[in-house]
Design a protein around this motif. Structure first.
Motif, PDB file in Angstrom:
ATOM      1  N   ALA A  76       0.842  -1.200   0.000  1.00  0.00           N
ATOM      2  CA  ALA A  76       0.000   0.000   0.000  1.00  0.00           C
ATOM      3  C   ALA A  76       0.874   1.245   0.000  1.00  0.00           C
ATOM      4  O   ALA A  76       1.994   1.229   0.520  1.00  0.00           O
ATOM      5  CB  ALA A  76      -0.913   0.002   1.226  1.00  0.00           C
ATOM      6  N   PRO A  77       0.375   2.339  -0.560  1.00  0.00           N
ATOM      7  CA  PRO A  77       1.122   3.606  -0.492  1.00  0.00           C
ATOM      8  C   PRO A  77       1.184   4.097   0.949  1.00  0.00           C
ATOM      9  O   PRO A  77       0.153   4.342   1.574  1.00  0.00           O
ATOM     10  CB  PRO A  77       0.321   4.544  -1.393  1.00  0.00           C
ATOM     11  N   THR A  78       2.388   4.254   1.452  1.00  0.00           N
ATOM     12  CA  THR A  78       2.568   4.546   2.869  1.00  0.00           C
ATOM     13  C   THR A  78       2.082   5.936   3.244  1.00  0.00           C
ATOM     14  O   THR A  78       1.347   6.107   4.219  1.00  0.00           O
ATOM     15  CB  THR A  78       4.045   4.383   3.254  1.00  0.00           C
ATOM     16  N   ARG A  79       2.471   6.931   2.474  1.00  0.00           N
ATOM     17  CA  ARG A  79       2.168   8.305   2.856  1.00  0.00           C
ATOM     18  C   ARG A  79       0.667   8.578   2.853  1.00  0.00           C
ATOM     19  O   ARG A  79       0.159   9.316   3.699  1.00  0.00           O
ATOM     20  CB  ARG A  79       2.881   9.276   1.917  1.00  0.00           C
ATOM     21  N   GLU A  80      -0.051   7.982   1.914  1.00  0.00           N
ATOM     22  CA  GLU A  80      -1.498   8.224   1.827  1.00  0.00           C
ATOM     23  C   GLU A  80      -2.305   7.395   2.809  1.00  0.00           C
ATOM     24  O   GLU A  80      -3.519   7.603   2.948  1.00  0.00           O
ATOM     25  CB  GLU A  80      -1.994   7.950   0.403  1.00  0.00           C
ATOM     26  N   THR A  81      -1.683   6.437   3.476  1.00  0.00           N
ATOM     27  CA  THR A  81      -2.437   5.538   4.363  1.00  0.00           C
ATOM     28  C   THR A  81      -1.975   5.617   5.813  1.00  0.00           C
ATOM     29  O   THR A  81      -2.374   4.780   6.620  1.00  0.00           O
ATOM     30  CB  THR A  81      -2.310   4.087   3.868  1.00  0.00           C
ATOM     31  N   HIS A  82      -1.136   6.586   6.137  1.00  0.00           N
ATOM     32  CA  HIS A  82      -0.671   6.706   7.518  1.00  0.00           C
ATOM     33  C   HIS A  82      -1.829   7.091   8.444  1.00  0.00           C
ATOM     34  O   HIS A  82      -2.642   7.956   8.131  1.00  0.00           O
ATOM     35  CB  HIS A  82       0.408   7.782   7.636  1.00  0.00           C
ATOM     36  N   LEU A  83      -1.876   6.433   9.606  1.00  0.00           N
ATOM     37  CA  LEU A  83      -2.677   6.871  10.735  1.00  0.00           C
ATOM     38  C   LEU A  83      -1.713   7.275  11.851  1.00  0.00           C
ATOM     39  O   LEU A  83      -0.498   7.224  11.689  1.00  0.00           O
ATOM     40  CB  LEU A  83      -3.631   5.760  11.190  1.00  0.00           C
ATOM     41  N   LEU A  84      -2.261   7.684  12.983  1.00  0.00           N
ATOM     42  CA  LEU A  84      -1.406   8.219  14.045  1.00  0.00           C
ATOM     43  C   LEU A  84      -0.355   7.209  14.508  1.00  0.00           C
ATOM     44  O   LEU A  84       0.819   7.559  14.687  1.00  0.00           O
ATOM     45  CB  LEU A  84      -2.272   8.662  15.228  1.00  0.00           C
ATOM     46  N   GLY A  85      -0.764   5.962  14.689  1.00  0.00           N
ATOM     47  CA  GLY A  85       0.180   4.961  15.181  1.00  0.00           C
ATOM     48  C   GLY A  85       1.327   4.725  14.217  1.00  0.00           C
ATOM     49  O   GLY A  85       2.499   4.714  14.617  1.00  0.00           O
ATOM     50  N   THR A  86       1.035   4.532  12.941  1.00  0.00           N
ATOM     51  CA  THR A  86       2.087   4.287  11.964  1.00  0.00           C
ATOM     52  C   THR A  86       2.909   5.548  11.686  1.00  0.00           C
ATOM     53  O   THR A  86       4.098   5.454  11.381  1.00  0.00           O
ATOM     54  CB  THR A  86       1.474   3.764  10.661  1.00  0.00           C
ATOM     55  N   TYR A  87       2.284   6.716  11.796  1.00  0.00           N
ATOM     56  CA  TYR A  87       3.043   7.942  11.561  1.00  0.00           C
ATOM     57  C   TYR A  87       4.050   8.183  12.684  1.00  0.00           C
ATOM     58  O   TYR A  87       5.185   8.607  12.431  1.00  0.00           O
ATOM     59  CB  TYR A  87       2.100   9.137  11.439  1.00  0.00           C
ATOM     60  N   VAL A  88       3.658   7.918  13.922  1.00  0.00           N
ATOM     61  CA  VAL A  88       4.613   8.027  15.035  1.00  0.00           C
ATOM     62  C   VAL A  88       5.758   7.047  14.829  1.00  0.00           C
ATOM     63  O   VAL A  88       6.932   7.361  15.067  1.00  0.00           O
ATOM     64  CB  VAL A  88       3.902   7.786  16.375  1.00  0.00           C
ATOM     65  N   TYR A  89       5.437   5.849  14.359  1.00  0.00           N
ATOM     66  CA  TYR A  89       6.490   4.850  14.103  1.00  0.00           C
ATOM     67  C   TYR A  89       7.428   5.306  12.991  1.00  0.00           C
ATOM     68  O   TYR A  89       8.640   5.037  13.043  1.00  0.00           O
ATOM     69  CB  TYR A  89       5.846   3.515  13.742  1.00  0.00           C
ATOM     70  N   SER A  90       6.908   6.002  11.991  1.00  0.00           N
ATOM     71  CA  SER A  90       7.757   6.494  10.910  1.00  0.00           C
ATOM     72  C   SER A  90       8.721   7.580  11.372  1.00  0.00           C
ATOM     73  O   SER A  90       9.722   7.843  10.703  1.00  0.00           O
ATOM     74  CB  SER A  90       6.892   7.033   9.767  1.00  0.00           C
TER      75      SER A  90
END
Length: 328
Positions: free
Chosen positions: A278-292
């Motif tokens: 999946a495209p990462t930037r368009e599918t980030h939520l808070l949990g995955t964005y903090v992990y990034s």
């Protein structure tokens, strides 16, 4: 000289020998104040439970909050002193339109998933109270299997179901139903279909908790009240809405509160689907964005603090309602 007789209206009424006279009121002894050691005893018993919580949860929370006000990256991991930058991390994050997009997607995803989970869970719990024993046991076993399966194993099955080449979902839509546009369709490439698949997976894994919690609450509704409402002519929907629902409302509020917290912090499902293509930037939520942001500890700490504030804001309504009902 004899005293004149009392008038009839002021004469004392004759005493009935069959009626016992009320006992005289006994004086209430003054309340003795307990010594300070006795008052402190119950709080001392809480220490063994509070110390692990404070160490395991309090220290990381304080450390995260301190890091959010510092410039802390890979260089600080090798001994360079951290620089105090104040609110710069927060201003950098909150001035970025992309961050606000992630926050909006996360809140919308949380509310949709929590609402669907509560609606489906309550409906299945009511169904379990009305079906026979065999059907109820079968449903309970299926829910326990869905709930007890490890997250990664569940995600592996769902990825196969939605696979573009060999997935069962595409085969059902294209061959039996004749929707040729779904032949070879990739569900996780587009953000809209990605969140649809993620919603199905999250709701699937969350419904069993709501079902069993609500079913246990429904079993506590008094049978006498249900039978009385049925004799008064109330329909099944009226009995549930006006009798069962108010009685199990505190349990539903706690379940909804936990669902909101869990769905706002969802990480594993989104992260695994992102790794599947999946495209990462368009599918980030808070949990995955903090992990990034894991390489920038200060920005990650600031974003995690923002996430905590959003969680408290979303759950504050439920907490106030529960505290108000307890006071009543």
């Amino acid at each position: 000289m004899a005293a004149p007789p009392l008038p009839p209206e002021t004469a004392a009424p004759p005493r009935d020998p069959l009626v016992a006279e009320p006992a005289p009121a006994r004086p209430v002894p003054p309340r003795r104040r307990l010594p300070w050691r006795s008052r402190l005893g119950p709080y001392v018993l809480l220490v063994p439970a509070l110390v692990p919580v404070a160490v395991g949860l309090g220290y990381p929370l304080v450390r995260q909050f301190v890091l959010s006000f510092q410039e802390y990256g890979l260089a600080q991991q090798f001994g360079r002193p951290a620089e105090w930058v104040g609110l710069r991390n927060y201003t950098d994050l909150l001035s970025d339109p992309y961050v606000w997009g992630v926050i909006g997607r996360s809140i919308a995803f949380c509310l949709v998933n929590a609402g669907l989970t509560m609606a489906i869970g309550v409906a299945l719990a009511v169904l379990m109270t009305r079906v026979g024993r065999a059907a109820r046991v079968t449903l309970q076993v299926g829910l326990l299997l869905a709930w007890g399966t490890p997250v990664l194993a569940t995600l592996t099955v769902w990825q196969w179901l939605f696979d573009s080449q060999y997935g069962v979902v595409n085969w059902l839509l294209s061959d039996p139903l004749g929707a040729e546009g779904f032949r070879g369709h990739s569900w996780i490439i587009e953000p809209a279909s990605f969140y649809l698949v993620a919603t199905v997976i999250v709701v699937w894994m969350s419904v069993p908790f709501v079902v069993f919690t609500t079913y246990a609450a429904l079993l506590q509704v008094p049978d006498e009240c249900v039978e009385a409402a049925q004799l008064d002519g109330a329909s099944a929907w009226q009995r549930f809405r006006h009798l069962s629902l108010p009685l199990i409302k505190p349990v539903l509020m706690i379940a909804a509160l936990l669902q909101v917290i869990w769905d706002l912090r969802v990480f594993t499902q989104i992260h695994v689907l992102q790794k599947a293509g999946a495209p990462t930037r368009e599918t980030h939520l808070l949990g995955t964005y903090v992990y990034s942001l894991s390489r920038e500890f200060s920005l990650a700490g600031a974003m995690a603090t923002v996430m905590l504030v959003i969680t408290l804001c979303l759950t504050g309504f439920y907490i106030r309602r529960m505290l108000r009902e307890e006071d009543l």
